[in-house]
Design an enzyme around this catalytic site. Structure first.
Site, PDB file in Angstrom:
ATOM      1  N   LYS A   1      -3.333   5.596  14.317  1.00  0.00           N
ATOM      2  CA  LYS A   1      -4.049   5.179  13.169  1.00  0.00           C
ATOM      3  C   LYS A   1      -2.993   5.610  11.987  1.00  0.00           C
ATOM      4  O   LYS A   1      -3.055   4.630  10.912  1.00  0.00           O
ATOM      5  CB  LYS A   1      -5.279   5.811  12.767  1.00  0.00           C
ATOM      6  CG  LYS A   1      -6.258   5.246  13.914  1.00  0.00           C
ATOM      7  CD  LYS A   1      -6.550   3.811  13.984  1.00  0.00           C
ATOM      8  CE  LYS A   1      -7.553   3.558  14.943  1.00  0.00           C
ATOM      9  NZ  LYS A   1      -7.745   1.863  14.756  1.00  0.00           N
TER      10      LYS A   1
ATOM     11  N   TYR B   1      -5.234   9.650  18.571  1.00  0.00           N
ATOM     12  CA  TYR B   1      -5.886   8.494  17.776  1.00  0.00           C
ATOM     13  C   TYR B   1      -5.354   8.835  16.364  1.00  0.00           C
ATOM     14  O   TYR B   1      -4.869   7.681  15.765  1.00  0.00           O
ATOM     15  CB  TYR B   1      -7.277   8.808  17.797  1.00  0.00           C
ATOM     16  CG  TYR B   1      -8.266   8.108  16.937  1.00  0.00           C
ATOM     17  CD1 TYR B   1      -8.658   6.681  17.372  1.00  0.00           C
ATOM     18  CD2 TYR B   1      -8.690   8.309  15.768  1.00  0.00           C
ATOM     19  CE1 TYR B   1      -9.506   5.927  16.491  1.00  0.00           C
ATOM     20  CE2 TYR B   1      -9.641   7.532  14.989  1.00  0.00           C
ATOM     21  CZ  TYR B   1     -10.136   6.467  15.452  1.00  0.00           C
ATOM     22  OH  TYR B   1     -10.714   5.426  14.600  1.00  0.00           O
TER      23      TYR B   1
ATOM     24  N   ILE C   1     -18.818   6.472  11.425  1.00  0.00           N
ATOM     25  CA  ILE C   1     -19.875   5.102  11.104  1.00  0.00           C
ATOM     26  C   ILE C   1     -20.517   5.324  12.290  1.00  0.00           C
ATOM     27  O   ILE C   1     -20.325   5.588  13.559  1.00  0.00           O
ATOM     28  CB  ILE C   1     -18.989   3.817  11.268  1.00  0.00           C
ATOM     29  CG1 ILE C   1     -18.001   3.898  10.082  1.00  0.00           C
ATOM     30  CG2 ILE C   1     -19.911   2.662  11.123  1.00  0.00           C
ATOM     31  CD1 ILE C   1     -18.325   4.068   8.671  1.00  0.00           C
TER      32      ILE C   1
ATOM     33  N   GLY D   1     -14.181  -7.736  18.756  1.00  0.00           N
ATOM     34  CA  GLY D   1     -15.491  -8.206  17.928  1.00  0.00           C
ATOM     35  C   GLY D   1     -16.602  -8.360  18.815  1.00  0.00           C
ATOM     36  O   GLY D   1     -17.779  -8.662  18.227  1.00  0.00           O
TER      37      GLY D   1
ATOM     38  N   ALA E   1      -2.475   9.903  15.317  1.00  0.00           N
ATOM     39  CA  ALA E   1      -0.919   9.298  15.125  1.00  0.00           C
ATOM     40  C   ALA E   1      -0.753   7.858  15.435  1.00  0.00           C
ATOM     41  O   ALA E   1      -0.208   7.160  14.518  1.00  0.00           O
ATOM     42  CB  ALA E   1      -0.223   9.723  16.514  1.00  0.00           C
TER      43      ALA E   1
END
Length: 251
Positions: free
Chosen positions: A154, A150, A183, A15, A152
């Site tokens: 996710k 990445y 993004i 965060g 796999a």
């Protein structure tokens, strides 16, 4: 729209910057009490502001996950919302990526979220109003696009979200996910790529993102706070694409 998240207690992993920081700020704007987790103390302190408490820890380490959750609950008294956002990308092609790198990706992008979800759900199960868990995956969890490690990890996150969502709704806990597309933010890879080769990246955007631009952290964060709210009470085990039409999948 009043999402009725005032005074809800929220923990966001990863965060201190990027999407995670945007999510933390969105909850703060809704009046929630927010804690953020990150490895780098300097980044955490830079992201700290009134209403946000910082917890230093590496979510890939079991002892850190245990300690951070204990510190968070000791500080706030409970947990209402968990956002599993910590993640990253490593390796290259399958044949050029070591099995150790695949294991590292699974620990960071998936297994850490499983463990923290179980810890949070154990606390939420004792609450009359349940809670919400939101897992940040990726559109590449449904289709090849990122690095194989990445993709796999996710994909595993999306499958876990459905399984755990079906299991925990019986106890009033909703588990859902968000699958962002590309993004653009200051600390992200797309920003670096855009600066290095603007012609190539702008061509990518035109060809692959139907909306014709990158997404923003705020657009992802808006969906996360909605999923955490009672306005999304009939959304269970789902992972929602937030991608401006980038994904090629239709499910």
């Amino acid at each position: 729209m009043n999402l009725d998240l005032e005074d809800k207690v929220v923990l966001v992993t990863g965060g201190s910057k990027g999407i995670g920081q945007g999510i933390a700020l969105a909850f703060l704007e809704e009046g929630a009490k927010v804690g953020i987790v990150g490895r780098n103390l300097a980044d955490l302190k830079a992201a700290q502001k009134e209403g946000i408490k910082i917890f230093q820890g590496d979510v890939t380490i079991a002892e850190d996950r245990e300690r951070v959750m204990e510190e968070f609950v000791t500080n706030f008294g409970t947990i209402d919302v968990l956002v599993n956002n910590a993640g990253g990308s490593n390796g290259s092609s399958v044949m050029e990526t070591s099995i150790e790198q695949f294991e590292e990706a699974m620990h960071l992008n998936f297994l850490s979220a499983v463990d923290l979800s179980k810890k949070a759900a154990a606390i939420m199960s004792g609450k009359s109003d349940g809670g919400a868990i939101i897992n940040i995956s990726s559109i590449f969890g449904r289709e090849s696009g990122g690095k194989p490690t990445y993709n796999a990890s996710k994909a595993a996150m999306i499958s876990f979200t459905k399984s755990f969502g079906d299991e925990m709704i019986k106890k009033g806990i909703r588990v859902n996910g968000v699958a962002p597309g590309s993004i653009l933010h200051e600390t992200g890879n797309w920003k670096k790529r855009l600066e290095q080769d603007p012609v190539k990246i702008n061509s990518f955007v035109e060809e692959h993102i139907s909306a014709g631009r990158f997404g923003t952290v705020e657009e992802v964060a808006n969906v996360v706070v909605f999923l955490a709210s009672k306005k999304a009470s009939w959304v269970v085990g789902s992972t929602l694409n937030v991608d401006g039409g980038q994904s090629y999948s239709n499910f």
